[in-house]
Design an enzyme around this catalytic site. Structure first.
Site, PDB file in Angstrom:
ATOM      1  N   GLU A 252      49.016  38.984  45.901  1.00  0.00           N
ATOM      2  CA  GLU A 252      48.707  40.407  45.945  1.00  0.00           C
ATOM      3  C   GLU A 252      47.277  40.502  46.446  1.00  0.00           C
ATOM      4  O   GLU A 252      46.330  40.152  45.747  1.00  0.00           O
ATOM      5  CB  GLU A 252      48.875  41.029  44.559  1.00  0.00           C
TER       6      GLU A 252
ATOM      7  N   GLY B 277      43.362  34.400  49.777  1.00  0.00           N
ATOM      8  CA  GLY B 277      44.803  34.189  49.693  1.00  0.00           C
ATOM      9  C   GLY B 277      45.285  33.154  50.694  1.00  0.00           C
ATOM     10  O   GLY B 277      46.176  32.339  50.387  1.00  0.00           O
TER      11      GLY B 277
ATOM     12  N   GLY C  36      43.709  38.757  44.855  1.00  0.00           N
ATOM     13  CA  GLY C  36      42.344  38.697  45.366  1.00  0.00           C
ATOM     14  C   GLY C  36      42.300  39.077  46.835  1.00  0.00           C
ATOM     15  O   GLY C  36      43.183  39.786  47.335  1.00  0.00           O
ATOM     16  N   SER C  37      41.307  38.595  47.535  1.00  0.00           N
ATOM     17  CA  SER C  37      41.128  38.959  48.931  1.00  0.00           C
ATOM     18  C   SER C  37      42.131  38.232  49.819  1.00  0.00           C
ATOM     19  O   SER C  37      42.654  37.172  49.469  1.00  0.00           O
ATOM     20  CB  SER C  37      39.708  38.617  49.388  1.00  0.00           C
TER      21      SER C  37
ATOM     22  N   CYS D  98      42.334  47.409  45.145  1.00  0.00           N
ATOM     23  CA  CYS D  98      42.922  46.874  46.370  1.00  0.00           C
ATOM     24  C   CYS D  98      43.713  47.933  47.122  1.00  0.00           C
ATOM     25  O   CYS D  98      43.830  47.880  48.352  1.00  0.00           O
ATOM     26  CB  CYS D  98      43.805  45.677  46.053  1.00  0.00           C
TER      27      CYS D  98
ATOM     28  N   GLU E 292      37.997  46.099  54.124  1.00  0.00           N
ATOM     29  CA  GLU E 292      38.127  46.498  52.721  1.00  0.00           C
ATOM     30  C   GLU E 292      36.733  46.481  52.095  1.00  0.00           C
ATOM     31  O   GLU E 292      36.191  45.415  51.809  1.00  0.00           O
ATOM     32  CB  GLU E 292      39.074  45.559  51.983  1.00  0.00           C
TER      33      GLU E 292
ATOM     34  N   LYS F   8      43.506  31.106  35.432  1.00  0.00           N
ATOM     35  CA  LYS F   8      42.071  31.098  35.715  1.00  0.00           C
ATOM     36  C   LYS F   8      41.599  32.535  35.846  1.00  0.00           C
ATOM     37  O   LYS F   8      42.041  33.281  36.709  1.00  0.00           O
ATOM     38  CB  LYS F   8      41.736  30.338  36.999  1.00  0.00           C
TER      39      LYS F   8
END
Length: 569
Positions: A302, A284, A279-280, A336, A467, A226
């Site tokens: 990750e 996650g 992603g965030s 990231c 972040e 995706k």
């Protein structure tokens, strides 16, 4: 080499504009205003010369419409205009894609080909990536906003290198012969794990495609990927090229769609054997929960970071400023592992601030298709998951002692990445940090933000804890090593760190003390294919790249055979 190539793009003069925020402490307002111009950012954007060819879902080797017939727009972050309408996959389309991948794994030729034959497909794919560099780089820049020179000269070579790296590993995955305590022959076999679900982010769409798809295919798995709804175009073209290289139908399926529908369906699908997500951290957690509640599929994550970049007292300040600037502002700050907490020793702090300000004012911001541009627009939009407010914008415990109205601050943050960044800039000013450069939008069209630098940042400020994922540099002061280590580790993240020093003992001490997955010494963002990447704490679990990544897509089987009258054991 990658870091040196990237660094070579970080020169140029900046013209940017506008007035600064009126709240909080602001340094050098007159000079900041005179240093900015919006002309390069918004005037007559270059029209890409290519046509968008792939907008449908790729399922079982064919481009098809979504089951619902729905599409969604993908936007040009330079202008906010629609580039194309892309098929919107949802749970039904994920079912179709997983069924195709399951059949390709259980009955198809891919896992049954020799490892060498699989490697040949991947090598041909890498050649096609090189051949189509201009088209792929144009799509990446058009959809994402990153400078074209970065897409074409840095990322595309890294992507084909990753694919060749895993093509080389395909026929080197093997088991062991294990000595037993009795009359038994014991061997281990590394088997492909099966159908891998993969969810990639919008900040490096093609690079994350390669990080995920390369090792999975090398191991003999099949994939349902995706793509990010903000940047769906380049993954579809890359998947088309992979099929042109000889990939059998059903081995790679690409579904464009939204996290709340397609992503949720993939994470919880009972026929998916393994999940990989980038992603965030908040998302996650949701992905990990969905995987556990379904078939307990293993998950590699990750996730986010708030990486310290440490400038020690012995540093060459000019070089440290340049590297710290690169560590934060590369890719519009949308990394990231961005060095988003710049710790500078008190003995060089004032000099560093002045030079960091000057470097930010020189940064060239504008149409990413123009030569010499270092910074394009932010990605156009970043929908948050529908979850509790504390998950949308995590508020650390330290906020209890920060003089900020967090509810008012959260109300300023809406669903766009651009406005999210601007909200964090406002919070920095309101919490008492000194804004020494930037702080505002560039122009009135598109999603451009002035390179922003804050001094006198404290740990309890949101800009030092969260972040931001944007061009906002937060510079903190430290006195001694023990204090630095404690503060650098005082975060929920643990993805990466940078250390700038000429002292080997200092470098060794920090390398072992920092609780992060990667430490760069006198360099930053070196991403060779063989170097593992991943984080500690809430920055994820598992590793991408390198030999370590292969284990994500393999199952280890022990085979024990009884021996009769063995000549030796």
């Amino acid at each position: 080499m990658a870091a040196r190539r990237i660094s070579s793009l970080l020169s140029g003069s900046l013209a940017s504009s506008s007035s600064l925020l009126t709240k909080g402490r602001i340094s050098g307002v007159g000079r900041v205003v005179s240093g900015y111009s919006t002309s390069s950012a918004v005037d007559s954007p270059i029209t890409p010369s290519i046509k968008v060819k792939c907008t449908q879902l790729l399922i079982n080797g064919n481009f098809v419409d979504s089951a619902s017939g729905k599409t969604f727009p993908t936007y040009d972050p330079r202008t906010g205009d629609v580039i194309a309408h892309v098929s919107e996959g949802d749970a039904e389309d994920i079912d179709r894609a997983v069924f195709a991948a399951r059949k390709a794994f259980d009955e198809g030729p891919w896992p049954r080909m020799t490892a060498y034959e699989r490697s040949e497909v991947l090598f041909r794919f890498a050649d096609l990536l090189d051949k189509h560099t201009e088209e792929l780089a144009t799509l990446e820049t058009w959809d994402n906003g990153k400078p074209y020179e970065q897409s074409a000269k840095i990322e595309l070579p890294m992507i084909s290198r990753i694919i060749r790296y895993y093509a080389g590993w395909a026929d080197k995955v093997h088991g062991l012969t294990v000595p037993a305590d009795g009359p038994h022959h014991v061997q281990t076999i590394n088997e492909p794990i099966g159908v891998a679900g993969q969810i990639i982010p919008w900040n490096f769409p093609l690079l994350m495609f390669a990080w995920k798809v390369g090792p999975a295919l090398a191991c003999g798995c099949t994939v349902v990927l995706k793509s990010a709804e903000q940047t769906p175009l380049s993954a579809l073209l890359a998947a088309k090229l992979l099929h042109e290289a000889g990939l059998p139908p059903g081995v790679l399926n690409v579904v464009s769609g939204f996290g709340r529908t397609a992503g949720a369906a993939l994470s919880s699908h009972m026929a998916v054997d393994k999940l990989a997500f980038t992603g965030s951290s908040a998302t996650g957690k949701i992905v990990l929960t969905a995987a556990a509640k379904s078939n307990l599929k293993p998950v590699t994550l990750e996730l986010g970071g708030k990486s310290p970049f440490i400038v020690c007292k012995d540093a060459d300040v000019d070089k440290a400023v340049e590297l710290a600037h690169f560590a934060l502002f590369f890719n519009q700050g949308q990394c990231c592992c961005a060095g988003s907490r710049t710790y500078v020793h008190e003995s060089v702090y004032d000099e560093f601030i002045e030079k960091a300000k000057a470097r930010a004012l020189k940064r060239s911001v504008g149409d990413p298709f123009k030569a010499g541009i270092e910074q394009g627009p932010q990605v156009n939009r970043q929908p948050f998951l529908q979850c509790s407010r504390s998950h949308v914008i995590p508020i650390p415990m330290e906020m209890q002692c920060c003089h900020i109205d967090t509810n008012a601050y959260l109300n300023q943050i809406d669903s766009t990445q651009f406005k999210k960044i601007m909200g964090y800039i406002r919070s920095g000013v309101e919490s008492g940090a000194t804004l020494v450069a930037g702080g505002e939008r560039l122009g009135n069209k598109g999603y451009y933000i002035q390179p922003t630098v804050f001094a006198n940042v404290k740990e309890d400020m949101l800009i030092a804890q969260d972040e931001i994922f944007g061009p906002v540099q937060s510079i903190l002061k430290f006195k001694d090593m023990d204090e630095l280590i404690r503060r650098a580790n005082q975060t929920r993240y643990g993805l990466a760190a940078g250390v700038f020093t000429n002292d080997l003992d200092t470098a060794n001490t920090l390398t072992r003390a920092l609780r992060v997955g990667t430490v760069w010494i006198n360099c930053y963002d070196v991403f060779d294919a063989s170097i593992p990447f991943g984080g500690y704490k809430m920055s994820g679990q598992g590793r991408e790249k390198g030999v370590h990544c292969l284990s994500n897509y393999l199952q280890v089987k022990a085979v024990v055979t009884k021996l009769k009258n063995p000549a030796w054991m």
